[in-house]
Each structure stands twice: as structure tokens, then as C-alpha cells.
Motif scaffolding. Structure first.
Motif, short mmCIF file in Angstrom:
data_model
loop_
_atom_site.label_atom_id
_atom_site.label_comp_id
_atom_site.label_asym_id
_atom_site.label_seq_id
_atom_site.Cartn_x
_atom_site.Cartn_y
_atom_site.Cartn_z
N VAL A 54 -8.06 8.64 -0.31
CA VAL A 54 -8.08 7.16 -0.71
C VAL A 54 -9.26 6.31 -0.25
O VAL A 54 -9.85 5.64 -0.92
CB VAL A 54 -6.93 6.65 0.06
N ARG A 108 -3.46 -0.96 -0.25
CA ARG A 108 -2.26 -0.27 -0.43
C ARG A 108 -2.54 1.25 -0.48
O ARG A 108 -3.64 1.72 -0.82
CB ARG A 108 -1.41 -0.66 -1.58
N GLY A 110 -0.59 4.32 -2.15
CA GLY A 110 0.66 4.62 -3.01
C GLY A 110 1.51 3.36 -3.34
O GLY A 110 0.77 2.33 -3.79
N LYS A 111 2.69 3.41 -3.29
CA LYS A 111 3.53 2.08 -3.88
C LYS A 111 3.66 1.14 -2.64
O LYS A 111 3.73 0.06 -2.72
CB LYS A 111 4.78 2.84 -4.08
N GLU A 113 2.44 -1.48 0.12
CA GLU A 113 1.52 -2.52 0.76
C GLU A 113 1.17 -2.29 2.15
O GLU A 113 1.95 -2.47 3.01
CB GLU A 113 1.63 -3.79 0.16
#
Lengths: 179, 313
Positions: A54, A108, A110-111, A113
Motif C-alpha cells: 500500500v 483506506r 482495503g475496504k 477507511e
């Protein structure tokens, strides 16, 4: 010959309440409930490998090939604890500002936040550990001082950090033997 | 730490829905957990909204008393009210003097160069803010900005709209790949450009960093944001003042407008300086909104009372 220098960044992941989520209504009832809900444990899908990916992606998006090459290649997440959502990452000394900025620009994983917060920057990983332990002790005191309204959550919270303390005690023993 | 922009969820005089209100509470609680303890609730007014100048009590839609009661369990948390007027035609802003005793901070968001000129020279305000995610319609000159900073007006940097919400990362496909949409890329690009202009024109002086967060995910840790601004060019030595000293000065200048005569003399012997400036819990909202202004009488203070007694004797 000059030694290769690096920086270790201690960071943690906070989970603010989502609209229509479980804790959305009760979040702001007291400082304690807010703290307990922010410091949640992370899902198992977050591990050092995904975090490194990320951070590299954000560096690529914001600072281009140059940033990804200079800062991104040197980033590696050394430690991440899913229970306390705290981690330590290593990066090169010239570019640690870019890495910190990329953590700020992250919104965020993944899903879910999240807010990612840098707590401490240091030249050795040991100082990061010590700082983390000191901080967690203070946090536990703050939470314990509150009233006993949702004791279940508090116990879980303290257990999470309790494990971290065991980790601390081990370190202290090691220190003694070194000296 | 200070955060002078916690937006009131509606921009008109309609009352917000319960969910919006809970969202506001959550933002305040999150900011508090991150170490911000002086927060100003910001009522942002579009230019076409008519302010009810006739009834002074209804100009402020924010129920400050109610909010303070809601957060009475939070130690050291101070809440203030703030109004931001959007101005593009300078002839439109007449009733500024009537707002002075109602809001703690008055700020202006100029949309044209003329409005900025007016705001920096003529108006009695505390802060100027820009919408940083859309391209500024004019060039910021060091002369205008510097003159305003010399007068004591600060400039605001709002970060949340550039980092999160529609400008943030989104998950589109099933395999959790995070992407930035084209509008988000543009918003971030423009934000950094405007930031650079503002930092250059102000020479890193007189800047205030505030969140402007509608949801609690949009909040960031203060030092982290300063680090981000430093990568754009903010002076490291002056950066810390953006979340501590400068917002405090804004707050003091706004509070002194209510609590003093001509912003020079304040009558108060009982409390410390901090009490005079920050303790706004005990203020009488009706007295505050009298058109004559909130004037403190000598008899309101202990020494004043003594003076009176002496005169009687």
C-alpha cells in the motif's frame, strides 16, 4: 566507510466509526468509548506485506517513478501487531519525510477507511519499541480511570495491550543481560 | 492543539438531520482523541443565503449550549462558534458589524480578487480561507497577503477535502485494489499547487491548519499534516505555529472583540488571562446578542463592586 543510515517510523492505525456502522451512535458518548472504538484490532488481511504494498502504491501515485525508486524501494514494514494495530517500518534516512507524507495521504486499507498516524521517528528500532511501550502504559491508565460502564470492551482492550507488555518485559530482561 | 474548522453539517438555516448531528459529534470526539482540545464549529454561508439580521438571537444556528452539555464529560475540551462568509461581490457584505458579538470567530472566503482586496484592507475579520481543491481564480500576491498578515489576519489551510471523501482512494474491483479517480487526482494536484502559492505568498507566516472534516475519517494527526506541508515547502521552524500559536491568536482576537472595549481594554480582575479569553460557558446568549454589544459594567467585577461601595460610603 560511512554506515548506511535509516529511520524507523512507529505508526498506528485508527478505526473511526463509519456511517451506519455499529458504533456510529455510541462513539461520542464519553472520551473512553471513543478511545476504545478508535483503537480496534486489525483484521488478518492487514499484514506487513500488504502494508508495504500500500505504501509503495501511494508513493508511486504521488511522487511518481522518482519517489517510488528513492523512497519506495527502501520501505519495509518490520513489525505489525494486529491486536494493537501498531507497526514499525524502516526506510532510508533521506526520504523518510516522503514516507511519512504517504502515510498521511492514505485514507483506506482495503475496504475499511482508516486514519494512519505516525507516533515516533527514530534511528534505532529499539527506541521505537520503548516509546510504544511507554505510550501504551499511559493509554491503559487513561482507560482504567474511566467508569466501569462497558467492562467487556475494557477487558479486551487491556488484554490486547497486556500481551504487548509481556513483550516489553522480555526486552527488559535482555537489556539486563547485555549490561 | 487547535482546530478552527469543524464544519456545521448544513450551510443554510435548516436544522440538520440526526445522522448529520451524530457525525458532527463523532468528528469532535475523534479530534479530541487525537489531542485537539480547542475546536471551533464553523457555519459556512453561501453568498445568496440571507442572514436574519432582524432577530439577533436566530443568526447563529449552532446550539452551542447543547453541544457543550453533550461534551461535558470531556475534560479540557473548549468549543467555539465561527462563521465563514463567502464573498464574490464586495458590495454585498454590509452587516458584518452585527455579527461581531454573536460568533467567536469571523472569517471570510473571498471568491474574487476584489473581495480579497476588500477583506485584507477594510473588514474587521480574524481569518481568510480559500477553497483549496478548486483552482484559485486569481494570483496571490505577497504584497496583499503580507499586508493582511501584518494586520493580524491569518490564512487558513483546510486539508480534509484534498485527502479524503471524493478525493480519496476508492475500492472499485473485488480484489481490494485501491485507485484514485481522475477527479481525485485533479483535486490533489490543484490542492498542492494552491498550497505552494499560499506558502510562497505568505513566506510561511500567519498560516492556520484546520481539518474541515465532515466525517471522522477525514481527520489527521497534527504533526503528520505539518510534515506533508513541509514536503510542499513550508518552513520547518515556523510550521508548528500553524496548529498552536496562530490559531490561538485568531481565537484571542475574535474573543477580544466580544470581551473588550475597542480590542484594547478588558475589565476583569477575578480570573486569569486564559479565563477571560476562553471561558465562554457562562456567557448570557441574550446579553451577547444585544445590538448595543456586550459591554461589561464595572459592577460585574469584584473590584468594580468595591469601587461602588467606596463611592457610597
Amino acid at each position: 566507510m560511512v554506515r548506511l543510515k535509516q529511520r524507523y517510523i512507529l505508526f498506528d492505525i485508527l478505526y473511526p466509526p463509519e456511517p451506519n456502522g455499529e458504533e456510529f451512535d455510541t462513539f461520542s458518548d464519553s472520551p473512553r468509548s471513543a478511545l476504545l472504538s478508535l483503537y480496534q484490532s486489525s483484521s488478518t488481511s492487514i499484514n506487513p506485506k500488504t502494508l508495504t504494498q500500500v505504501i509503495r502504491k501511494i508513493l508511486q501515485d504521488h511522487y511518481g517513478d522518482f519517489g517510488a525508486g528513492t523512497a519506495g524501494m527502501s520501505v519495509s514494514v518490520k513489525y505489525f501487531n494486529n491486536k494493537t494495530s501498531t507497526g514499525i517500518l524502516r526506510c532510508s534516512r533521506q526520504s523518510f519525510h516522503l514516507v511519512m507524507a504517504s502515510l498521511t495521504l492514505l485514507n483506506r486499507i482495503g475496504k475499511r477507511e482508516v486514519i494512519v498516524r505516525c507516533l515516533h521517528v527514530s534511528g534505532t528500532i529499539k527506541k521505537c519499541e520503548e516509546f510504544s511501550i511507554k505510550r501504551n502504559k499511559n493509554l491503559m491508565l487513561v482507560v482504567k480511570q474511566g467508569k466501569k460502564d462497558n467492562s467487556n470492551g475494557v477487558n479486551q482492550f487491556i488484554n490486547n495491550f497486556g500481551q504487548n507488555e509481556a513483550f516489553a518485559i522480555e526486552n527488559d530482561v535482555e537489556d539486563g543481560s547485555d549490561e | 492543539m487547535f482546530d478552527l474548522n469543524v464544519p456545521w453539517p448544513v450551510q443554510t438555516y435548516n436544522s440538520p438531520s440526526q445522522q448529520q448531528l451524530t457525525g458532527l459529534y463523532n468528528v469532535i470526539a475523534t479530534l479530541y482523541c487525537l489531542g485537539y482540545n480547542h475546536l471551533a464549529i464553523n457555519f459556512n454561508v453561501q453568498e445568496n443565503v440571507k442572514l436574519p439580521y432582524g432577530q439577533p438571537t436566530s443568526i447563529n444556528p449552532i446550539p452551542m449550549q447543547q453541544l457543550r452539555e453533550r461534551f461535558s464529560e470531556y475534560p479540557n475540551l473548549k468549543l467555539f462558534s465561527r462563521i465563514t462568509l463567502q464573498i464574490s461581490d464586495p458590495s454585498q457584505c454590509q452587516g458584518l458589524s452585527k455579527l461581531q458579538n454573536i460568533f467567536d470567530i469571523i472569517s471570510i472566503q473571498p471568491n474574487t480578487e476584489k473581495a480579497l482586496q476588500l477583506a485584507t484592507t477594510n473588514l474587521d475579520i480574524d481569518m481568510i480561507s480559500f477553497s483549496l481543491t478548486s483552482r484559485l481564480p486569481f494570483f496571490l500576491k505577497h504584497k496583499t497577503i503580507g499586508a493582511a498578515i501584518d494586520k493580524g489576519i491569518k490564512f487558513e489551510i483546510i486539508y480534509s477535502s484534498a485527502l479524503t471523501g471524493p478525493a480519496g482512494y476508492l475500492v472499485t474491483s473485488a480484489n481490494d485494489n485501491m485507485t484514485l479517480s481522475t477527479t481525485a487526482l485533479l483535486a490533489r494536484k490543484v490542492f498542492f499547487n494552491n498550497l505552494m502559492q499560499l506558502i510562497r505568498a505568505s513566506r510561511s507566516n500567519g498560516l492556520v491548519v484546520s481539518s474541515g472534516a465532515f466525517q471522522s475519517v477525514q481527520v489527521r494527526n497534527g504533526p503528520d499534516i505539518l510534515n506533508l506541508l513541509q514536503t510542499v515547502g513550508l518552513d520547518r521552524a515556523r510550521s508548528k505555529a500553524c496548529i498552536t500559536d496562530n490559531p490561538e491568536k485568531v481565537l484571542i482576537s475574535g474573543r477580544l472583540r466580544i470581551k473588550s472595549a475597542k480590542q484594547v481594554i478588558a475589565v476583569n480582575n477575578d480570573e486569569s488571562m486564559e479565563g477571560l479569553l476562553y471561558s465562554n460557558e457562562g456567557e448570557d446568549p441574550v446579553k451577547k446578542t444585544e445590538t448595543a454589544g456586550f459591554t461589561k459594567k464595572l459592577s460585574d467585577t469584584s473590584s468594580g463592586r468595591l469601587l461602588k461601595k467606596q463611592r457610597i460610603v
